[in-house]
Design an enzyme around this catalytic site. Structure first.
Site, PDB file in Angstrom:
ATOM      1  N   ASP A 166       0.840  -1.193   0.000  1.00  0.00           N
ATOM      2  CA  ASP A 166       0.000   0.000   0.000  1.00  0.00           C
ATOM      3  C   ASP A 166       0.884   1.256   0.000  1.00  0.00           C
ATOM      4  OD1 ASP A 166      -2.999   0.947   0.644  1.00  0.00           O
ATOM      5  OD2 ASP A 166      -1.595   2.223   1.744  1.00  0.00           O
ATOM      6  N   ASN A 202      -3.484  12.748  -3.900  1.00  0.00           N
ATOM      7  CA  ASN A 202      -4.610  13.089  -4.775  1.00  0.00           C
ATOM      8  C   ASN A 202      -5.278  14.397  -4.364  1.00  0.00           C
ATOM      9  OD1 ASN A 202      -4.607  11.058  -6.723  1.00  0.00           O
ATOM     10  ND2 ASN A 202      -5.763   9.636  -5.441  1.00  0.00           N
ATOM     11  N   HIS A 246      -5.668  14.135  -9.384  1.00  0.00           N
ATOM     12  CA  HIS A 246      -5.615  12.730  -9.810  1.00  0.00           C
ATOM     13  C   HIS A 246      -4.625  12.480 -10.943  1.00  0.00           C
ATOM     14  CE1 HIS A 246      -8.853  11.172  -7.278  1.00  0.00           C
ATOM     15  NE2 HIS A 246      -9.468  12.325  -7.469  1.00  0.00           N
ATOM     16  N   ASP A 257      -2.147   9.481 -10.643  1.00  0.00           N
ATOM     17  CA  ASP A 257      -1.992   8.408 -11.632  1.00  0.00           C
ATOM     18  C   ASP A 257      -0.527   8.235 -12.032  1.00  0.00           C
ATOM     19  OD1 ASP A 257      -4.673   7.945 -11.579  1.00  0.00           O
ATOM     20  OD2 ASP A 257      -5.120   8.876 -13.510  1.00  0.00           O
ATOM     21  N   GLU A 282      -4.601   2.322  -4.466  1.00  0.00           N
ATOM     22  CA  GLU A 282      -3.151   2.379  -4.277  1.00  0.00           C
ATOM     23  C   GLU A 282      -2.596   1.085  -3.698  1.00  0.00           C
ATOM     24  OE1 GLU A 282      -4.905   4.253  -0.491  1.00  0.00           O
ATOM     25  OE2 GLU A 282      -5.447   3.938  -2.590  1.00  0.00           O
ATOM     26  N   ARG A 328      13.664  -4.899  -0.527  1.00  0.00           N
ATOM     27  CA  ARG A 328      14.274  -4.241  -1.696  1.00  0.00           C
ATOM     28  C   ARG A 328      13.298  -3.264  -2.323  1.00  0.00           C
ATOM     29  NH1 ARG A 328      16.295  -9.361  -3.358  1.00  0.00           N
ATOM     30  NH2 ARG A 328      14.721  -9.411  -5.019  1.00  0.00           N
TER      31      ARG A 328
END
Length: 356
Positions: A217, A225, A230, A234, A260, A280
């Site tokens: 997440d 946002n 947006h 994006d 997300e 990583r």
């Protein structure tokens, strides 16, 4: 020696193409291709070599047919599909031949003793994205060549359409529908004995190993946002997906789960290696400078993919671990088993009846 392809085989070929284009799963489609071309060419073994975006070999699928005589004397054909996990062990002559196919973008052959090794290119757009490989005792005839090219073209075109339907439009990763549709198939591959998976029609047989499912997440993404709009959001999602693809291995499965959130399924020998794989990614995201916002972090919760537990429950355990990571300050990785051992979570025990 098998007979030359002729017009009497045309109905059978059309039937195979019809069955191929009725499939709604890309991996089963690959197996269907090998099943279709082998008998037409009079061979028992066929192989499919798939490459990644950089045209480096990423997956190899072998299809085998053999005759088995039962105790009552009745003979039957047995099919087996195997995926090669250690690409470093591939025959050098095959690697060399496919490299020539990549450079020339056309079929190539190589003589091996009394037999001929043959490789045809698979195209994705204008790029070579794989190879159809087989070996037999003679060269490919003009009629066979036309048949192979035609079947491969149908396969490539249909594969592209099917693949697009299972991809997230923004990031290009597999979408949530692809994950949900594939759970049953994936779980049959994760840790099941070969003797079991070989009984499942259309399943790949994978040797034992451990797999881990992670829920990933982006931290504070709603603020991105709300503050920048947006379009910037994006762009951030796209960049994160690119960093994921660059960080994970070609054999790992990546999905955009929604908003997300992303899902990754990675193979690892133990929990320590799994943590290193996910760490990583966390470090790569943390070190990257994103446009307009600069720094960004992610939180990850993961759980070992136990084939004896329903996949939805494994996903739920990863989700609980992710939620705890966000509660504890974000930008961190939590393993469900680790949280159990620490007494933060309690083990959920299922009775057999709960699965029905």
């Amino acid at each position: 020696m098998a007979k030359e392809l002729n017009q009497s085989q045309l109905p059978g070929l059309l039937g195979k193409l019809g069955k191929m284009t009725s499939i709604r799963d890309t991996e089963l489609l690959e197996q269907s291709l090998l099943r279709s071309l082998g008998p037409l060419l009079g061979i028992l073994n066929t192989s499919l070599y798939r490459t990644d975006e950089k045209q480096v070999l990423a997956r190899v699928l072998h299809y085998h047919r053999s005759k088995v005589v039962e105790s009552d004397g009745e003979a039957r054909m047995v099919e087996r599909v195997e995926e090669v996990l250690n690409l470093a062990e591939l025959p050098k002559e095959v690697i060399s031949l496919t490299e020539n196919v990549r450079l020339l973008a056309k079929p190539c052959t190589r003589t091996l003793g009394h037999e001929v090794l043959v490789a045809y290119p698979l195209f994705g757009g204008n790029e070579v994205c794989g190879y159809f490989v087989f070996q037999r005792d003679r060269e490919v005839s003009p009629v066979e060549d036309a048949t192979i090219r035609g079947v491969l073209e149908v396969f490539s075109n249909y594969y592209a359409l099917l693949d697009i339907s299972l991809r997230d439009r923004l990031t290009g990763l597999f979408n949530r529908q692809a994950l949900e549709n594939s759970f049953d198939r994936i779980w049959s591959l994760l840790g099941q004995p070969d003797s079991f998976t070989e009984k499942l029609e259309g399943r790949r047989s994978i040797p034992g190993g451990q797999y881990y499912l992670a829920l990933i997440d982006i931290d504070h993404f709603k603020q991105v946002n709300d503050t920048h709009g947006h379009m910037v959001g994006d762009e951030i999602l796209l960049l994160v997906s690119r960093l994921m693809s660059a960080t994970f291995r070609g054999s790992d499965l990546l999905y955009r789960y929604g908003g997300e959130e992303f899902v990754a399924i990675a193979a690892a020998e133990n929990e320590k290696i799994a943590r290193n794989i996910f760490e990583r990614l966390r470090l790569a995201i943390e070190a990257h400078s994103f446009p307009r916002i600069g720094g960004l972090t992610i939180s990850i919760g993961y759980c070992r993919a136990d084939p004896n537990i329903l996949p939805q429950e494994v996903l739920s355990r990863a989700d609980r671990s992710l939620y705890r990571a966000k509660q504890d300050g974000r930008n961190r990785i939590y393993d469900h088993q680790e949280l159990l051992a620490a007494g933060i979570f309690t083990e959920t025990v299922y009775s057999e009846a709960e699965f029905f």
